[in-house]
Design a protein around this motif. Sequence first.
Motif, PDB file in Angstrom:
ATOM      1  N   ARG A  22      -4.768   4.025  -8.936  1.00  0.00           N
ATOM      2  CA  ARG A  22      -3.471   3.340  -9.042  1.00  0.00           C
ATOM      3  C   ARG A  22      -2.986   2.875  -7.671  1.00  0.00           C
ATOM      4  O   ARG A  22      -2.521   1.729  -7.514  1.00  0.00           O
ATOM      5  CB  ARG A  22      -2.457   4.285  -9.689  1.00  0.00           C
ATOM      6  CG  ARG A  22      -1.061   3.702  -9.851  1.00  0.00           C
ATOM      7  CD  ARG A  22      -0.114   4.710 -10.473  1.00  0.00           C
ATOM      8  NE  ARG A  22       0.085   5.869  -9.590  1.00  0.00           N
ATOM      9  CZ  ARG A  22       0.953   6.853  -9.844  1.00  0.00           C
ATOM     10  NH1 ARG A  22       1.669   6.831 -10.971  1.00  0.00           N
ATOM     11  NH2 ARG A  22       1.082   7.861  -9.002  1.00  0.00           N
ATOM     12  N   SER A  23      -3.073   3.740  -6.669  1.00  0.00           N
ATOM     13  CA  SER A  23      -2.593   3.376  -5.337  1.00  0.00           C
ATOM     14  C   SER A  23      -3.469   2.318  -4.687  1.00  0.00           C
ATOM     15  O   SER A  23      -2.978   1.417  -4.001  1.00  0.00           O
ATOM     16  CB  SER A  23      -2.518   4.619  -4.444  1.00  0.00           C
ATOM     17  OG  SER A  23      -1.498   5.480  -4.892  1.00  0.00           O
ATOM     18  N   THR A  24      -4.781   2.403  -4.895  1.00  0.00           N
ATOM     19  CA  THR A  24      -5.678   1.376  -4.362  1.00  0.00           C
ATOM     20  C   THR A  24      -5.328   0.011  -4.941  1.00  0.00           C
ATOM     21  O   THR A  24      -5.267  -0.992  -4.203  1.00  0.00           O
ATOM     22  CB  THR A  24      -7.139   1.728  -4.666  1.00  0.00           C
ATOM     23  OG1 THR A  24      -7.463   2.991  -4.074  1.00  0.00           O
ATOM     24  CG2 THR A  24      -8.088   0.665  -4.118  1.00  0.00           C
ATOM     25  N   SER A  25      -5.076  -0.047  -6.233  1.00  0.00           N
ATOM     26  CA  SER A  25      -4.689  -1.314  -6.866  1.00  0.00           C
ATOM     27  C   SER A  25      -3.362  -1.820  -6.329  1.00  0.00           C
ATOM     28  O   SER A  25      -3.187  -3.026  -6.101  1.00  0.00           O
ATOM     29  CB  SER A  25      -4.606  -1.127  -8.377  1.00  0.00           C
ATOM     30  OG  SER A  25      -5.871  -0.839  -8.919  1.00  0.00           O
ATOM     31  N   PHE A  26      -2.415  -0.920  -6.107  1.00  0.00           N
ATOM     32  CA  PHE A  26      -1.107  -1.322  -5.591  1.00  0.00           C
ATOM     33  C   PHE A  26      -1.251  -1.979  -4.222  1.00  0.00           C
ATOM     34  O   PHE A  26      -0.740  -3.089  -3.989  1.00  0.00           O
ATOM     35  CB  PHE A  26      -0.184  -0.101  -5.495  1.00  0.00           C
ATOM     36  CG  PHE A  26       1.139  -0.378  -4.835  1.00  0.00           C
ATOM     37  CD1 PHE A  26       2.190  -0.903  -5.564  1.00  0.00           C
ATOM     38  CD2 PHE A  26       1.333  -0.107  -3.487  1.00  0.00           C
ATOM     39  CE1 PHE A  26       3.416  -1.160  -4.953  1.00  0.00           C
ATOM     40  CE2 PHE A  26       2.546  -0.365  -2.868  1.00  0.00           C
ATOM     41  CZ  PHE A  26       3.596  -0.889  -3.605  1.00  0.00           C
ATOM     42  N   TYR A  27      -1.949  -1.316  -3.313  1.00  0.00           N
ATOM     43  CA  TYR A  27      -2.040  -1.831  -1.948  1.00  0.00           C
ATOM     44  C   TYR A  27      -2.943  -3.065  -1.844  1.00  0.00           C
ATOM     45  O   TYR A  27      -2.736  -3.899  -0.951  1.00  0.00           O
ATOM     46  CB  TYR A  27      -2.510  -0.737  -0.995  1.00  0.00           C
ATOM     47  CG  TYR A  27      -1.415   0.244  -0.638  1.00  0.00           C
ATOM     48  CD1 TYR A  27      -0.459  -0.071   0.315  1.00  0.00           C
ATOM     49  CD2 TYR A  27      -1.310   1.478  -1.278  1.00  0.00           C
ATOM     50  CE1 TYR A  27       0.564   0.812   0.644  1.00  0.00           C
ATOM     51  CE2 TYR A  27      -0.289   2.376  -0.961  1.00  0.00           C
ATOM     52  CZ  TYR A  27       0.641   2.034  -0.004  1.00  0.00           C
ATOM     53  OH  TYR A  27       1.658   2.907   0.310  1.00  0.00           O
ATOM     54  N   SER A  28      -3.891  -3.193  -2.743  1.00  0.00           N
ATOM     55  CA  SER A  28      -4.758  -4.380  -2.701  1.00  0.00           C
ATOM     56  C   SER A  28      -4.188  -5.526  -3.529  1.00  0.00           C
ATOM     57  O   SER A  28      -4.032  -6.645  -3.017  1.00  0.00           O
ATOM     58  CB  SER A  28      -6.167  -4.022  -3.170  1.00  0.00           C
ATOM     59  OG  SER A  28      -6.155  -3.518  -4.493  1.00  0.00           O
ATOM     60  N   ASP A  29      -3.843  -5.284  -4.786  1.00  0.00           N
ATOM     61  CA  ASP A  29      -3.445  -6.363  -5.681  1.00  0.00           C
ATOM     62  C   ASP A  29      -2.025  -6.860  -5.430  1.00  0.00           C
ATOM     63  O   ASP A  29      -1.760  -8.064  -5.500  1.00  0.00           O
ATOM     64  CB  ASP A  29      -3.573  -5.917  -7.142  1.00  0.00           C
ATOM     65  CG  ASP A  29      -4.995  -5.560  -7.521  1.00  0.00           C
ATOM     66  OD1 ASP A  29      -5.928  -5.970  -6.788  1.00  0.00           O
ATOM     67  OD2 ASP A  29      -5.183  -4.864  -8.539  1.00  0.00           O
ATOM     68  N   LEU A  30      -1.099  -5.941  -5.132  1.00  0.00           N
ATOM     69  CA  LEU A  30       0.297  -6.335  -4.960  1.00  0.00           C
ATOM     70  C   LEU A  30       0.656  -6.618  -3.503  1.00  0.00           C
ATOM     71  O   LEU A  30       1.487  -7.483  -3.233  1.00  0.00           O
ATOM     72  CB  LEU A  30       1.233  -5.265  -5.511  1.00  0.00           C
ATOM     73  CG  LEU A  30       1.388  -5.225  -7.039  1.00  0.00           C
ATOM     74  CD1 LEU A  30       2.315  -4.088  -7.451  1.00  0.00           C
ATOM     75  CD2 LEU A  30       1.951  -6.554  -7.550  1.00  0.00           C
ATOM     76  N   LEU A  31       0.048  -5.892  -2.572  1.00  0.00           N
ATOM     77  CA  LEU A  31       0.374  -6.123  -1.163  1.00  0.00           C
ATOM     78  C   LEU A  31      -0.595  -7.061  -0.480  1.00  0.00           C
ATOM     79  O   LEU A  31      -0.211  -7.759   0.458  1.00  0.00           O
ATOM     80  CB  LEU A  31       0.433  -4.793  -0.401  1.00  0.00           C
ATOM     81  CG  LEU A  31       1.478  -3.774  -0.860  1.00  0.00           C
ATOM     82  CD1 LEU A  31       1.698  -2.733   0.223  1.00  0.00           C
ATOM     83  CD2 LEU A  31       2.789  -4.418  -1.264  1.00  0.00           C
ATOM     84  N   TYR A  58      -6.499   8.918   0.149  1.00  0.00           N
ATOM     85  CA  TYR A  58      -7.281  10.071  -0.286  1.00  0.00           C
ATOM     86  C   TYR A  58      -6.660  10.673  -1.543  1.00  0.00           C
ATOM     87  O   TYR A  58      -5.436  10.879  -1.595  1.00  0.00           O
ATOM     88  CB  TYR A  58      -7.323  11.146   0.802  1.00  0.00           C
ATOM     89  CG  TYR A  58      -8.120  10.774   2.020  1.00  0.00           C
ATOM     90  CD1 TYR A  58      -9.453  11.154   2.149  1.00  0.00           C
ATOM     91  CD2 TYR A  58      -7.546  10.047   3.060  1.00  0.00           C
ATOM     92  CE1 TYR A  58     -10.196  10.826   3.282  1.00  0.00           C
ATOM     93  CE2 TYR A  58      -8.275   9.715   4.190  1.00  0.00           C
ATOM     94  CZ  TYR A  58      -9.599  10.105   4.298  1.00  0.00           C
ATOM     95  OH  TYR A  58     -10.325   9.774   5.409  1.00  0.00           O
ATOM     96  N   GLN A  59      -7.478  10.955  -2.543  1.00  0.00           N
ATOM     97  CA  GLN A  59      -7.008  11.658  -3.723  1.00  0.00           C
ATOM     98  C   GLN A  59      -6.570  13.069  -3.321  1.00  0.00           C
ATOM     99  O   GLN A  59      -7.307  13.800  -2.659  1.00  0.00           O
ATOM    100  CB  GLN A  59      -8.114  11.743  -4.775  1.00  0.00           C
ATOM    101  CG  GLN A  59      -7.719  12.460  -6.060  1.00  0.00           C
ATOM    102  CD  GLN A  59      -6.670  11.701  -6.852  1.00  0.00           C
ATOM    103  OE1 GLN A  59      -6.774  10.477  -7.026  1.00  0.00           O
ATOM    104  NE2 GLN A  59      -5.656  12.417  -7.322  1.00  0.00           N
ATOM    105  N   ALA A  60      -5.360  13.454  -3.718  1.00  0.00           N
ATOM    106  CA  ALA A  60      -4.834  14.766  -3.331  1.00  0.00           C
ATOM    107  C   ALA A  60      -3.773  15.200  -4.344  1.00  0.00           C
ATOM    108  O   ALA A  60      -3.263  14.400  -5.132  1.00  0.00           O
ATOM    109  CB  ALA A  60      -4.239  14.715  -1.929  1.00  0.00           C
TER     110      ALA A  60
END
Length: 301
Positions: A22-31, A58-60
Amino acid sequence: MDVPFLYRQLSYVALNVSDLSRSTSFYSDLLGLELSAEQVGESSALRCDSHAASLLLYQADEPGLRRVAFQLASSADLAAAATHFEARGYEIWPIPSEELPFLRVAGGFRLYEPTTRVTFEYFASVMDLGKAYQPTVANIQRLGHVVLRVVDLDGCWEVLERDFGLLSSDFVEDKAVWARCYPNPFHHSLALVKSPENGLHHVNFMVTEIDDIGRARNRLMDAGVDIVFGPGRHKPSGSVFLYFLDPDGMTAEFSFGMEEFPAENAREPRMLENSSTTMDLWGGKPKPTFSSAGVIAGKDR
């Protein structure tokens, strides 16, 4: 500056996130950062310049700041920095060899700074990728800065100035310090804001056009992202800004423009008023959720 080494730049910021995909998509697709490497289910590297990574995820279990990485001016500066920190009583340890292929750096070291509770990483050589970074939804210029929430503002700043060689550009007494890593010219690569608890304040990305601020506001709002401050203009750096929350509620920023300092005969740091207009010359006010999420992960070996 009383340390025997020179900086080149803030190289990357590493965040722990609760849902890596989810976070990878946010920073790549939206930002608009570009995914440059990934270890499926474990970590992602994203970039916004020629280097291999500007942001590591990192997954945490608990979202927050994992570490902050600086590139130094040369291998000689790296060696001098290691000797300097050890002489100051810091434990330093090499970047684990198994991490080097993912980080794409040619070795370096880490240390834990106990007043901020941050793990800092230093290296001299980082891989420049053959393919240029290609902007998509935003014209990102670079990773701009990272800001920390700290309980002991004066104590933290004393350490970062004395031991880490950071230079104050501006400050608000008992409130905040904005610091640059000499001789990098940008107004701040790291800043401290006094807070009831230590934590991540925000991570910033600089854009090349003021229109990117407006476009990002509309794009993020259409996607249901919470805008928590701005658009506005900061007095300390002169930047036009927009703050918003990532999927874990951590604050990220897009900004346009920043004061640059000469290597010699730079102006003295200004003592700024502790007022809302110092933070936004346009009179805006942040939401309560602004810069409220993200723990400091502590020692990262």
